[in-house]
Design a protein around this motif. Structure first.
Motif, short mmCIF file in Angstrom:
data_model
loop_
_atom_site.label_atom_id
_atom_site.label_comp_id
_atom_site.label_asym_id
_atom_site.label_seq_id
_atom_site.Cartn_x
_atom_site.Cartn_y
_atom_site.Cartn_z
N LYS A 141 0.83 -1.18 -0.03
CA LYS A 141 0.05 -0.19 0.01
C LYS A 141 0.94 1.10 0.02
O LYS A 141 1.81 1.22 0.80
CB LYS A 141 -0.93 0.10 1.42
N SER A 142 0.48 2.30 -0.75
CA SER A 142 1.17 3.35 -0.76
C SER A 142 0.26 4.51 -1.18
O SER A 142 -1.21 4.20 -1.37
CB SER A 142 2.21 3.42 -1.73
N SER A 143 0.67 5.92 -0.87
CA SER A 143 -0.26 6.89 -1.57
C SER A 143 0.36 7.91 -2.78
O SER A 143 1.49 7.83 -2.61
CB SER A 143 -0.69 7.57 -0.37
N TYR A 144 -0.45 8.41 -3.21
CA TYR A 144 0.02 9.58 -4.17
C TYR A 144 0.44 10.85 -3.54
O TYR A 144 1.54 11.27 -3.84
CB TYR A 144 -1.34 10.10 -4.93
N LYS A 145 -0.20 11.24 -2.52
CA LYS A 145 0.28 12.31 -1.68
C LYS A 145 -0.40 12.34 -0.34
O LYS A 145 -1.58 12.15 -0.22
CB LYS A 145 -0.06 13.70 -2.45
N ARG A 146 0.19 12.48 0.67
CA ARG A 146 -0.26 12.44 1.97
C ARG A 146 0.56 13.55 2.80
O ARG A 146 1.88 13.55 2.87
CB ARG A 146 -0.31 11.04 2.77
N TYR A 147 -0.24 14.38 3.49
CA TYR A 147 0.49 15.51 4.25
C TYR A 147 -0.83 16.10 5.14
O TYR A 147 -1.86 15.71 4.90
CB TYR A 147 1.17 16.62 3.31
N ASN A 148 -0.07 17.24 5.85
CA ASN A 148 -0.89 17.69 6.88
C ASN A 148 -1.36 19.14 6.36
O ASN A 148 -0.39 19.81 5.97
CB ASN A 148 -0.27 17.78 8.23
N ARG A 149 -2.60 19.45 6.19
CA ARG A 149 -2.90 20.68 5.88
C ARG A 149 -4.36 21.04 6.15
O ARG A 149 -5.00 20.29 7.14
CB ARG A 149 -3.06 20.53 4.32
N ARG A 150 -4.86 22.35 6.07
CA ARG A 150 -6.06 22.98 6.20
C ARG A 150 -7.26 22.15 5.73
O ARG A 150 -6.92 22.12 4.45
CB ARG A 150 -6.24 24.38 5.95
N PRO A 151 -8.18 21.73 6.36
CA PRO A 151 -9.20 20.65 5.66
C PRO A 151 -9.83 21.61 4.56
O PRO A 151 -10.20 22.64 4.58
CB PRO A 151 -9.94 20.25 6.93
N HIS A 152 -10.51 20.73 3.75
CA HIS A 152 -11.31 21.09 2.73
C HIS A 152 -12.42 21.46 3.06
O HIS A 152 -12.88 20.91 4.43
CB HIS A 152 -11.44 20.22 1.34
N ILE A 153 -13.57 21.98 2.54
CA ILE A 153 -14.85 22.47 3.01
C ILE A 153 -15.87 22.09 2.05
O ILE A 153 -15.73 22.13 0.95
CB ILE A 153 -15.19 23.96 3.33
N GLY A 154 -16.90 21.16 2.73
CA GLY A 154 -18.13 20.68 1.74
C GLY A 154 -19.41 21.30 2.44
O GLY A 154 -19.37 21.99 3.57
N LEU A 155 -20.44 20.28 2.41
CA LEU A 155 -21.73 20.49 3.08
C LEU A 155 -22.18 19.23 3.84
O LEU A 155 -21.91 18.31 2.94
CB LEU A 155 -22.56 21.04 1.97
#
Length: 413
Positions: free
Chosen positions: A272-286
């Motif tokens: 298992k691996s990932s394309y990109k994983r890091y810590n950031r401000r979360p996205h916003i949805g509804l």
């Protein structure tokens, strides 16, 4: 009357005698068992009922935790709680992976679930030292990409399996980040996630406004729409772990899987691996109630299948799922107005020209891992470009608010 009293006395004597005998009898073999203070007055057979050739385990869910629930009946709901059954995860995995591997959940996901009371209540994994769980015990499962480690200020670390750098929790390496302000104040997980709530199937026993009243003197709080249409964590979550693209490689009869030994191996067959994983401000949805709330990928699953040196499947996108969630990285002030009102990327709305990564050139069937149009959002939906345009224009056109903002800044200076 005399005969009645004699019967009661004889009964009590028999109970005391048999209990004392049982304890002494157990200790003939189990001499080194230290029982926690809260249970030290109990006799062994009060928790361990006779069963089979010996005495039964007390806390295992397989026997309905009879030894524990005999006294703690109010928590019997734990036997059917999501922490134990994991029915949502099992259903999700079945929908996504079953056609390629019906045993995917058992191989890669089964290890992390509650199967006994002592999974959480045994201090230092010693089953007889029963204690109230502290945050450190919760982190045995709630680490890495899952809510929990972030509360203590530990974020995910890219390629941590390969380099083994950072702070280790349950065999995973984390990056030091800013902790949640509640953690800094000394609050444990159980203060908001009580046993009573977990046993009833609810994720928490408190919400923010049970303890906090928004201060209307704070400029952002003075706008009614913020308080009525936004979850508190939308503004107050400082950061969150984010994983874009979770890649699975399944090997069938192929020795070349050893070449991938430095990436994560959830089971013998999988890497298992990932394309990109890091810590950031979360996205916003509804969310499902139409309230603006944090969302993140959970998960964008991509599968490759290698059988006897042949690639039967390569980078097959099985899901493009985001999820409404509540980051546990609360801080007093985390977002400035432009980070939402002048930043459509916060809402998963990206221009093709602004892209840096080009996944389509790696053979992926989409151009971005951050596209609200592609995303299915569990518990809600993505914000549309039209909705973002309204958010942007309301902010730009609100001259009164702009004036207040600059006056506040001048007052601070």
């Amino acid at each position: 009357m005399k005969r009645y009293l004699m019967t009661i006395f004889t009964g009590i004597l028999l109970i005391l005698t048999s209990s004392a005998y049982a304890k002494e009898n157990c200790e003939e073999c189990h001499k080194k068992i230290a029982v926690s203070v809260s249970h030290e007055s109990l006799n062994c057979i009060e928790c361990h009922e006779p069963g089979g050739d010996h005495y039964a385990l007390a806390a295992d869910f397989e026997i309905n935790a009879k030894g524990c629930l005999k006294c703690h009946e109010e928590y019997k709901g734990m036997l059917k709680s999501p922490m134990h059954t994991r029915y949502k995860e099992k259903r999700y995995v079945k929908d996504i992976f079953e056609q390629y591997d019906p045993e995917f959940f058992g191989k890669n996901c089964e290890g992390c679930h509650v199967s006994s009371c002592v999974d959480c209540h045994a201090e230092n994994s010693t089953p007889h030292t029963i204690t109230e769980p502290k945050t450190g015990i919760c982190l045995k499962c709630h680490n890495d990409y899952y809510i929990g480690a972030d509360y203590t200020g530990l974020g995910i670390r890219e390629d941590h399996e390969r380099y083994q750098r950072g702070f280790e929790v349950a065999g995973k390496y984390h990056q030091k980040m800013l902790p949640d302000v509640h953690y800094e104040k000394g609050m444990d997980c159980g203060e908001c996630h009580s046993m009573k709530s977990l046993a009833s199937g609810k994720p928490s026993s408190k919400v923010c406004r049970d303890c906090h009243n928004p201060d209307k003197d704070v400029l952002e709080h003075s706008i009614d729409a913020h308080l009525q249409k936004m979850a508190c964590s939308t503004c107050h979550a400082a950061w969150t772990p984010v994983e874009y693209g979770t890649f699975w490689i399944k090997f069938e009869g192929d020795a070349r899987k050893d070449y991938f030994k430095w990436i994560k191996s959830p089971s013998e067959d999988y890497r298992k691996s990932s394309y990109k994983r890091y810590n950031r401000r979360p996205h916003i949805g509804l969310n499902k109630d139409g309230i603006y709330a944090p969302i993140r990928p959970m998960f964008i699953n991509i599968l490759s299948l290698i059988r006897n040196a042949n690639a039967l499947l390569e980078n097959k996108v099985l899901s493009y799922d985001y999820r409404v969630f509540a980051p546990h990285t609360t801080r007093k002030a985390t977002r400035l107005c432009p980070t939402c009102h002048e930043n459509k990327e916060a809402f998963l709305i990206y221009d093709n020209e602004s892209r840096i990564f080009m996944p389509e050139k790696d053979g992926m069937p989409f151009k971005s891992f951050k596209n609200g149009k592609n995303a299915h959002v569990f518990g809600g939906r993505a914000v549309t470009p039209e909705e973002y345009r309204s958010i942007h224009e309301l902010y730009i056109d609100n001259k009164t608010f702009q004036l207040k903002k600059w006056n506040n800044l001048l007052n601070v200076l």
